[in-house]
Every structure is written in structure tokens, then in C-alpha cells.
Design a protein around this motif. Structure first.
Motif, PDB file in Angstrom:
ATOM      1  N   UNK A 231      12.280   8.307  -5.056  1.00 31.11           N
ATOM      2  CA  UNK A 231      13.651   8.226  -4.559  1.00 31.11           C
ATOM      3  C   UNK A 231      13.623   8.095  -3.035  1.00 31.11           C
ATOM      4  N   UNK A 232      12.725   8.858  -2.407  1.00 27.85           N
ATOM      5  CA  UNK A 232      12.544   8.691  -0.960  1.00 27.85           C
ATOM      6  C   UNK A 232      12.042   7.305  -0.613  1.00 27.85           C
ATOM      7  N   UNK A 233      11.121   6.789  -1.450  1.00 27.95           N
ATOM      8  CA  UNK A 233      10.613   5.431  -1.223  1.00 27.95           C
ATOM      9  C   UNK A 233      11.737   4.406  -1.361  1.00 27.95           C
ATOM     10  N   UNK A 234      12.577   4.581  -2.396  1.00 32.37           N
ATOM     11  CA  UNK A 234      13.700   3.665  -2.578  1.00 32.37           C
ATOM     12  C   UNK A 234      14.677   3.746  -1.403  1.00 32.37           C
ATOM     13  N   UNK A 235      14.924   4.984  -0.922  1.00 27.49           N
ATOM     14  CA  UNK A 235      15.838   5.150   0.211  1.00 27.49           C
ATOM     15  C   UNK A 235      15.288   4.444   1.452  1.00 27.49           C
ATOM     16  N   UNK A 236      13.978   4.591   1.683  1.00 23.17           N
ATOM     17  CA  UNK A 236      13.361   3.898   2.818  1.00 23.17           C
ATOM     18  C   UNK A 236      13.423   2.387   2.646  1.00 23.17           C
ATOM     19  N   UNK A 237      13.182   1.934   1.432  1.00 22.14           N
ATOM     20  CA  UNK A 237      13.227   0.505   1.161  1.00 22.14           C
ATOM     21  C   UNK A 237      14.635  -0.053   1.358  1.00 22.14           C
TER      22      UNK A 237
ATOM     23  N   UNK B 234       0.811  -1.210   0.000  1.00 26.51           N
ATOM     24  CA  UNK B 234       0.000   0.000   0.000  1.00 26.51           C
ATOM     25  C   UNK B 234       0.848   1.264   0.000  1.00 26.51           C
ATOM     26  N   UNK B 235       2.046   1.223   0.629  1.00 23.98           N
ATOM     27  CA  UNK B 235       2.924   2.387   0.594  1.00 23.98           C
ATOM     28  C   UNK B 235       3.321   2.743  -0.827  1.00 23.98           C
ATOM     29  N   UNK B 236       3.625   1.728  -1.629  1.00 24.65           N
ATOM     30  CA  UNK B 236       3.995   1.955  -3.028  1.00 24.65           C
ATOM     31  C   UNK B 236       2.820   2.540  -3.806  1.00 24.65           C
ATOM     32  N   UNK B 237       1.634   1.942  -3.654  1.00 27.65           N
ATOM     33  CA  UNK B 237       0.487   2.380  -4.455  1.00 27.65           C
ATOM     34  C   UNK B 237      -0.023   3.741  -3.998  1.00 27.65           C
TER      35      UNK B 237
END
Length: 624
Positions: free
Chosen positions: A366-372, A28-31
Motif C-alpha cells: 500500500x505504501x508502494x502504491x501510494x509512492x507510485x 528493483x523497488x517492487x522486487x
């Protein structure tokens, strides 16, 4: 039966729905980020046409227009000399949209103008000026009436503020020589579109071109081709004084308007233009079918979904620098493609909103990738900590078992040695010798395991000192010669005299012992082993060559692994599979290399090299 099939399909539908819901719930975070970026793009799209639509016309500059369109501009100076002599009625002047149009009416002047224009046989003439009640009653002779009623001439009608249609005085009986000259501004005061007439009177441009607008339902975007300079313009004086060639207006569409400082001007995407100039642009659009086309909002929104999918795929697949390059390249390509399509095919596609969409997608994901990545690093650290604890537990267990086994083995060997002295000649003595040999073999296994544990510990370091490599080789051979004699194997040496070098003599001695012991183990009775040392360039080479059966080619790379032996040796000879692993490990700690050459039936040659100059960073490369 039908009811059962329907129930089965319903259950399958419910199951698939639950799987889909679980999939979206887990991500859900991604979507949610995906939906946020899409909403940002759609919101920007709603204002993109107003903000960037006008810029498209400004950036592309003047474009080629139809050569069939000609403008005649009546200047104030052309008519001022007869101003006092003309007739003007101001009774209904408030109903005129442009009160200055009446200034340019003079029957004699217009008669001469129209006569000269019609002689050149133009395609049509559109009078943009409104001449109605604002010029009062006009008396005309039959010839003048015939001239002003010529079917090639279209006179402008207009609409006042009360939505009342004002008819010019030159309308014929059927009123089929009229065209509405109305222009409507958008909410921001800029003229961007032309609207079909709201009454039975067609638009002025439709009359002079003989073509109808594509729709009567909404405003049509005008394809402004540039400033007023793009159209051929002539003045009234040039025509009245015959200063132009005789075929200047032949087969042309002529628009007649006025130029005065008090006449209204309209803001357009290409700047301020007069009513006549806007009519010329509309005429060019109609003649070339150059209407600006655009898709509906939902089509652009769907395109944004595809564009976002591509951007997210790039961001989540490639490194950050590479992804940034691709995102910038895509944004530039879209801008260039949008401009090219607009100029070539008159199709408007957004350029600013896709740029905003890509920028928002880049920033958010990019923030999502950094968190991941941070979560993955944390999980990796946890896993590494767990593996380190597990490795330590394994090492402690093996070390404990090995140490605990050494004591009983030593006691067993002591008892066996004592019994062997008492029973040397009988059958029991032979069994005791076998028992002593088995205990020695078990002790070697335990010692090999302890060596591996020691070298794989994180605090393992080599202790270098200056020594003679040949002396170390001789000490190792001295220890193994009894075993070679027992198996009937000859050991030959060819040791080249050389200077001392710096190495860990204990580890190198262990290397030589392992290699020679392997050679003895795998050589047949009556075979021979050759040990050679020599110096080449900056390295010392040591070779151990045997006359054994050799190793299969597919096993040459495998034998260096831990607990690994040749595929055909498991049942022939005994061993732990740790000897060559330790040899390779010890040699590489010294900055050297170890290689193996073998051919079935012709023996095996193992060579290791040591650098002549000691490297200070040996200890830096130690550890697993």
C-alpha cells in the motif's frame, strides 16, 4: 558450422540475460519489497508450528476416538488397604523412571484383575506401569506364571537416565511380551511426538495394536483427540467387584495405568495428561492412521510466493477498499481451510504465518502504491503544466496571426471597395467583386477562430441579461436575409409570443446566425428555411429547419466537433467546421441542449432549448 551455432546461442543467452537484468533493475523497488514480505512470512513460518500447532488441538475440542480403546485406572485408594501387606524391594529403585509404580504392585490384586480381563477375551492388554527391580523378587506358581505370560499381555519396559533399558520381572524367555513406554518431551517441556524405540524392544503401542510406526527415523506428531474424557475409563474396584457387564472388554485394547497425586503428569497441547492417557492417544492415532502430516519448509515457502503474487495483484489492481476486503477474505478463508483440513485429513498447514504475510504485504505494498501514485500525480502535473503552456503558446500564436491578418484584410477590402466604385461595369469590376467576396470569407474564418479561442479561454464568462428571444432571432434573421435573397431562399418564421427570459443575447444571437447561415449554405436555390420558437414545460424551444440535402446518419454525432464537417460537404461548400461546435458550446453554457434530426434528401432540423428560469451557476460550468 557447429561453432557458429554455439556462438549464436551463447550471444542469444547473453542478450536475454541482459534484458532480464534490465527488467529487474528498473523494478528493483517492487522486487525488493516482494522479497522482504516473503522473508517476513518465512521467518514467521519457522515459529508458526510451535505457536499455533498447540492451538489447533485446543480450538477443535474433543474429537471422536476409537471405541476399541479402554483405559483402566488404578487409584491410590484401591490399593492402600493392602499397602502394608505387599512385598516391596527398594534396592534398585533409582533405576526406575517412575518410583511410584511400585506402589501399585500387589500379586493378588493383579492376579484377580488379569484373570477377569482375560475371561472377556480382549484383543490385547498393555500395562503402562513398570514392574521391575522396584518391586523386588516375585514368587509365582505355574498357573500364575502362565497367567502373567499370556501373549495378549504386554508389559512396559523403560529406560533410565543412563540410556539403560530396564526389563520388567514378567518378561518371558524370548522377551516378546515387552513394550517400551518411553515418552520424550520437546525442548519446551511439552509432549507432542512419539519416538520409535532406540533398541530392539518395540514401542508398547506397537505391541498392543500389532501395527508399526510409519518411520523409525524421527518423532511422529501425536494426533491428540482431546482430554482424557474422550476414552472409556473404568476403575479397579468396578472390575474386581464385577460391577461391569460381561462383554465390557471383549475384543478391546486395554491400557492399565495408575492415578495418584504423586505420579508424573505430562504437558501436552490439550493440557496435562498421565502417561496412560498419552498412550491411549498414541494408540488411537496408530489404529486410525491419524498421524499429523505436514509438508517441508520449502513447500510452504513456495506456497507463500504464490499467495504473495495473488495479494500483490489484488493490491495493485483494485481500489484500496476493495483490495482490503479481498485480503481479509483470503486470510479468513485460509484460516478456515487450514482448520478444516487439520480436523478432517490430519494435515497441518500454517494459518498464523499466512496472516502475517498478507498483513505485511498489504502494509508494504500500500505504501508502494501510494509512492507510485504520488510519482504519477507529479508526472501528470508536470505534463498538465507542459500542455497548458503549449496550449497557451498555440492560442497566442493563432491570436497573434489572426489579429495580424485582420489589418491587411481590412486594407485590402478598403482598396477593393474604392476600385469597385471606379470600375463597376467592366470585366475588372467583376473580378473586384470576387476579390471582395473572398476577403469577406477569409475575414469570417478569422473571426470564427478568434471566437473559439475566446470561449476556450479559462476566464471566459457569459453575461446574462433579460431579453426577448424572438427579438434576438429577428435581429439575426435581419442580418442574414440579404444572403438568403441572393441565393433565392425563402426564410419563414413562426415565433410564439412569450415573456422575456434571462440569457446572453450576444451568444444566442451568434447561435441563431450560425444555424440559419448553415441552413442557407446547404439549401439549394429556391429552397426554404423555417425558424420556429415555442414554449414547452419549463423550456423555450427554437427550431431551424431547411430543405437541403440532409446529413448522413453516421455524421450526425461528428458534426458537433471542432473543425468537423459532413463527409460529403468538404468539396461542395466552404466552411471552417466551427459553427456547430460554437452552437453546442454556447447552448450548454446556458444549461440547455441542442439536437439535430436529418434525413438524406429531406433536409435537416436543428433544435436548441433554453431554460425559462436562469441558473446562477452558469459561470461555474464555463471553462475547458
Amino acid at each position: 558450422m557447429l561453432q557458429r551455432v554455439q556462438n549464436q546461442r551463447f550471444k542469444e543467452f547473453i542478450y536475454r540475460s541482459e534484458v532480464l537484468l534490465r527488467f529487474f533493475s528498473r523494478r528493483r523497488g517492487f522486487w525488493l519489497r516482494y522479497l522482504l514480505c516473503w522473508v517476513i512470512g518465512c521467518v514467521t513460518l519457522s515459529t508458526d508450528e510451535i505457536n499455533s500447532y498447540d492451538q489447533r488441538f485446543q480450538l477443535r475440542g474433543d474429537q471422536k476416538v476409537s471405541s476399541d480403546i479402554v483405559m483402566i485406572t488404578i487409584k491410590q485408594s484401591d490399593i492402600s488397604n493392602i499397602y502394608d501387606a505387599r512385598t516391596n524391594s527398594l534396592g534398585n529403585i533409582n533405576e526406575a523412571t517412575d518410583i511410584t509404580d511400585s506402589f501399585f504392585w500387589d500379586k493378588k490384586t493383579w492376579t484377580g484383575l488379569l484373570t477377569r480381563l482375560l475371561k472377556q477375551n480382549p484383543k490385547s492388554i498393555g500395562v503402562v506401569l513398570y514392574f521391575g527391580d522396584n518391586i523386588g523378587a516375585v514368587y509365582m506358581t505355574p498357573d500364575e506364571r502362565k497367567l502373567f505370560d499370556d501373549p495378549r499381555i504386554t508389559w512396559a519396559s523403560t529406560t533410565n537416565n543412563l540410556e539403560r533399558v530396564l526389563t520388567p520381572v514378567f518378561a518371558n524367555r524370548d522377551k516378546n511380551n515387552l513394550g517400551n513406554n518411553e515418552l520424550r518431551r520437546d525442548e519446551d517441556g511439552i509432549v507432542r511426538r512419539v519416538f520409535p524405540s532406540r533398541d530392539d524392544t518395540p514401542h508398547l503401542v506397537e505391541k498392543i495394536t500389532g501395527k508399526h510406526f510409519p518411520t523409525t527415523l524421527a518423532g511422529l506428531p501425536i494426533n491428540f483427540r482431546g482430554s482424557s474424557r474422550v476414552f472409556a475409563q473404568y476403575s479397579l474396584s468396578e472390575i474386581l467387584y464385577d460391577e461391569l457387564p460381561a462383554n465390557t472388554f471383549t475384543n478391546k485394547i486395554i491400557l492399565i495405568g495408575a492415578e495418584t497425586s504423586s505420579a508424573p503428569v505430562y504437558s501436552t497441547p490439550v493440557g496435562t495428561l498421565s502417561r496412560t492417557e498419552i498412550m491411549a492417544h498414541i494408540t488411537d492415532t496408530v489404529l486410525g492412521n491419524k498421524w499429523i502430516k505436514r509438508l517441508g519448509f520449502l513447500w510452504y515457502a513456495a506456497g507463500f510466493m504464490v499467495l504473495m503474487w495473488l495479494a500483490v495483484f489484488i493490491i495493485t489492481t483494485y481500489p484500496q477498499s476493495v483490495a482490503l476486503f479481498f485480503i481479509i477474505w483470503i486470510a479468513t478463508l485460509l484460516a478456515a481451510l487450514s482448520a478444516w483440513v487439520f480436523d478432517s485429513f490430519y494435515f497441518w498447514s500454517p494459518a498464523f504465518s499466512p496472516f502475517v504475510l498478507l498483513a505485511a504485504t498489504w502494509t508494504i505494498f500500500i505504501g508502494y502504491q501510494a509512492t507510485k501514485i504520488e510519482k504519477q500525480n507529479f508526472a501528470l502535473q508536470q505534463e498538465q503544466q507542459y500542455l497548458a503552456e503549449l496550449e497557451q503558446l498555440k492560442n497566442n500564436f493563432v491570436s497573434l496571426i489572426s489579429h495580424d491578418l485582420k489589418t491587411p484584410i481590412a486594407k485590402i477590402q478598403a482598396i477593393v471597395d474604392r476600385l469597385m466604385t471606379q470600375h463597376q461595369d467592366n470585366e475588372l469590376g467583376q473580378d473586384l467583386k470576387s476579390l471582395r467576396s473572398f476577403s469577406d470569407e477569409l475575414n469570417r474564418y478569422i473571426q470564427s477562430i478568434l471566437k473559439v479561442l475566446r470561449v476556450e479561454s479559462r476566464d471566459f464568462k457569459i453575461n446574462t441579461d433579460v431579453a426577448d428571444i424572438n427579438e434576438v432571432i429577428e435581429e439575426a434573421l435581419q442580418q442574414l436575409r440579404p444572403l438568403a435573397r441572393e441565393r433565392g431562399i425563402q426564410v419563414h418564421t413562426s415565433l410564439e409570443p412569450m415573456f422575456s427570459l434571462e440569457f446572453d443575447s450576444t451568444l444566442i444571437k451568434e447561435v441563431v446566425i450560425n444555424l440559419v447561415e448553415n441552413a442557407i449554405k446547404y439549401s439549394p436555390a429556391g429552397g426554404s428555411i423555417e425558424v420556429v420558437s415555442h414554449e414547452v414545460d419549463e423550456y423555450v424551444h427554437v427550431l431551424v429547419k431547411d430543405t437541403g440535402e440532409g446529413i448522413k446518419p453516421e455524421d450526425l454525432d461528428k458534426v458537433w466537433g471542432k473543425f468537423t464537417r459532413g463527409s460529403d460537404q468538404d468539396l461542395k461548400t466552404k466552411g471552417t467546421g466551427l459553427g456547430l461546435y460554437l452552437v453546442k458550446y454556447f447552448i450548454e453554457l446556458h444549461g440547455g441542449k441542442v439536437t439535430m434530426e436529418s434525413k438524406l434528401g429531406h433536409g435537416t432540423t436543428v433544435t436548441f432549448t433554453l431554460p425559462l428560469e436562469s441558473e446562477n451557476n452558469y459561470s461555474d460550468s464555463v471553462g475547458v
